[in-house]
Design a protein around this motif. Structure first.
Motif, PDB file in Angstrom:
ATOM      1  N   TRP A  77      82.451  83.612  10.603  1.00 12.81           N
ATOM      2  CA  TRP A  77      81.910  82.651  11.563  1.00 12.81           C
ATOM      3  C   TRP A  77      82.993  81.678  12.021  1.00 12.81           C
ATOM      4  O   TRP A  77      83.048  81.293  13.185  1.00 12.81           O
ATOM      5  CB  TRP A  77      80.729  81.886  10.990  1.00 12.81           C
ATOM      6  CG  TRP A  77      80.261  80.847  11.944  1.00 12.81           C
ATOM      7  CD1 TRP A  77      80.384  79.504  11.831  1.00 12.81           C
ATOM      8  CD2 TRP A  77      79.627  81.075  13.218  1.00 12.81           C
ATOM      9  NE1 TRP A  77      79.869  78.892  12.930  1.00 12.81           N
ATOM     10  CE2 TRP A  77      79.400  79.831  13.804  1.00 12.81           C
ATOM     11  CE3 TRP A  77      79.258  82.223  13.909  1.00 12.81           C
ATOM     12  CZ2 TRP A  77      78.802  79.695  15.046  1.00 12.81           C
ATOM     13  CZ3 TRP A  77      78.659  82.093  15.144  1.00 12.81           C
ATOM     14  CH2 TRP A  77      78.437  80.830  15.697  1.00 12.81           C
ATOM     15  N   VAL A  80      84.802  83.398  14.735  1.00 12.33           N
ATOM     16  CA  VAL A  80      84.039  83.727  15.940  1.00 12.33           C
ATOM     17  C   VAL A  80      83.536  82.493  16.692  1.00 12.33           C
ATOM     18  O   VAL A  80      83.312  82.560  17.900  1.00 12.33           O
ATOM     19  CB  VAL A  80      82.846  84.643  15.558  1.00 12.33           C
ATOM     20  CG1 VAL A  80      81.864  84.814  16.685  1.00 12.33           C
ATOM     21  CG2 VAL A  80      83.352  85.983  15.120  1.00 12.33           C
ATOM     22  N   LYS A  81      83.405  81.369  16.023  1.00 15.29           N
ATOM     23  CA  LYS A  81      82.710  80.227  16.630  1.00 15.29           C
ATOM     24  C   LYS A  81      83.353  79.712  17.917  1.00 15.29           C
ATOM     25  O   LYS A  81      82.662  79.181  18.771  1.00 15.29           O
ATOM     26  CB  LYS A  81      82.547  79.099  15.622  1.00 15.29           C
ATOM     27  CG  LYS A  81      83.822  78.400  15.237  1.00 15.29           C
ATOM     28  CD  LYS A  81      83.533  77.328  14.218  1.00 15.29           C
ATOM     29  CE  LYS A  81      84.812  76.678  13.767  1.00 15.29           C
ATOM     30  NZ  LYS A  81      84.576  75.699  12.731  1.00 15.29           N
ATOM     31  N   LYS A  85      80.727  84.703  24.136  1.00 13.81           N
ATOM     32  CA  LYS A  85      79.368  85.081  23.771  1.00 13.81           C
ATOM     33  C   LYS A  85      79.310  86.494  23.195  1.00 13.81           C
ATOM     34  O   LYS A  85      78.530  86.775  22.274  1.00 13.81           O
ATOM     35  CB  LYS A  85      78.474  84.977  25.006  1.00 13.81           C
ATOM     36  CG  LYS A  85      77.026  85.132  24.737  1.00 13.81           C
ATOM     37  CD  LYS A  85      76.225  84.888  26.005  1.00 13.81           C
ATOM     38  CE  LYS A  85      74.742  84.945  25.724  1.00 13.81           C
ATOM     39  NZ  LYS A  85      73.955  84.683  26.934  1.00 13.81           N
ATOM     40  N   LYS A  88      80.109  86.482  19.535  1.00 16.77           N
ATOM     41  CA  LYS A  88      79.017  85.926  18.733  1.00 16.77           C
ATOM     42  C   LYS A  88      77.864  86.912  18.600  1.00 16.77           C
ATOM     43  O   LYS A  88      77.237  86.993  17.541  1.00 16.77           O
ATOM     44  CB  LYS A  88      78.544  84.611  19.352  1.00 16.77           C
ATOM     45  CG  LYS A  88      79.579  83.519  19.211  1.00 16.77           C
ATOM     46  CD  LYS A  88      79.142  82.241  19.856  1.00 16.77           C
ATOM     47  CE  LYS A  88      80.258  81.222  19.758  1.00 16.77           C
ATOM     48  NZ  LYS A  88      79.978  79.994  20.476  1.00 16.77           N
ATOM     49  N   TYR A  91      78.995  89.472  16.097  1.00 17.38           N
ATOM     50  CA  TYR A  91      78.917  88.852  14.775  1.00 17.38           C
ATOM     51  C   TYR A  91      77.485  88.887  14.263  1.00 17.38           C
ATOM     52  O   TYR A  91      77.235  89.279  13.119  1.00 17.38           O
ATOM     53  CB  TYR A  91      79.427  87.411  14.842  1.00 17.38           C
ATOM     54  CG  TYR A  91      79.143  86.611  13.598  1.00 17.38           C
ATOM     55  CD1 TYR A  91      79.963  86.724  12.483  1.00 17.38           C
ATOM     56  CD2 TYR A  91      78.055  85.750  13.535  1.00 17.38           C
ATOM     57  CE1 TYR A  91      79.700  86.002  11.342  1.00 17.38           C
ATOM     58  CE2 TYR A  91      77.789  85.027  12.395  1.00 17.38           C
ATOM     59  CZ  TYR A  91      78.612  85.160  11.297  1.00 17.38           C
ATOM     60  OH  TYR A  91      78.356  84.451  10.164  1.00 17.38           O
TER      61      TYR A  91
END
Length: 111
Positions: A77, A80-81, A85, A88, A91
């Protein structure tokens, strides 16, 4: 006039201490599960049969997998944060698939 120098400091918060903690305890629990499994297999070779031994080994293994899973989940995370989009969504999809795999395989090992 002399120009005034301004300095700015930025601080970031991360989950690395939590990731490190989960990874460490996952490793410790995996080691405990491994030594319990080894001892139980060794006792089985010597003719000693312990009925509850496999459940204890399975529970230790499941707990270690959960701790390592949390460490990987937090690290992923953190990667990816700040992405787009699509990252995410990928993920989330693979998080759900791996969670289903963890629960499906983990519960079967100690029942």
């Amino acid at each position: 006039m002399a120009k005034k120098k301004t300095t700015t400091t930025t601080s970031t918060s991360s989950n690395y201490s939590l990731v490190k903690t989960c990874a460490f305890f996952g490793l410790v629990l995996a080691g405990v599960a491994g030594i319990i499994t080894f001892i139980l297999n060794l006792l089985g070779k010597c003719g000693v049969h312990i009925d509850w031994g496999n459940r204890v080994s399975g529970v230790c293994s499941l707990i270690s997998q959960i701790a390592v899973f949390i460490a990987v989940w937090l690290a992923a995370w953190d990667y990816v944060k700040n992405k787009g989009k699509t990252w995410k969504i990928l993920y989330l999809v693979f998080f759900i698939l791996s969670l289903l795999g963890l629960v499906g395989f983990g519960i079967g090992s100690w029942l």
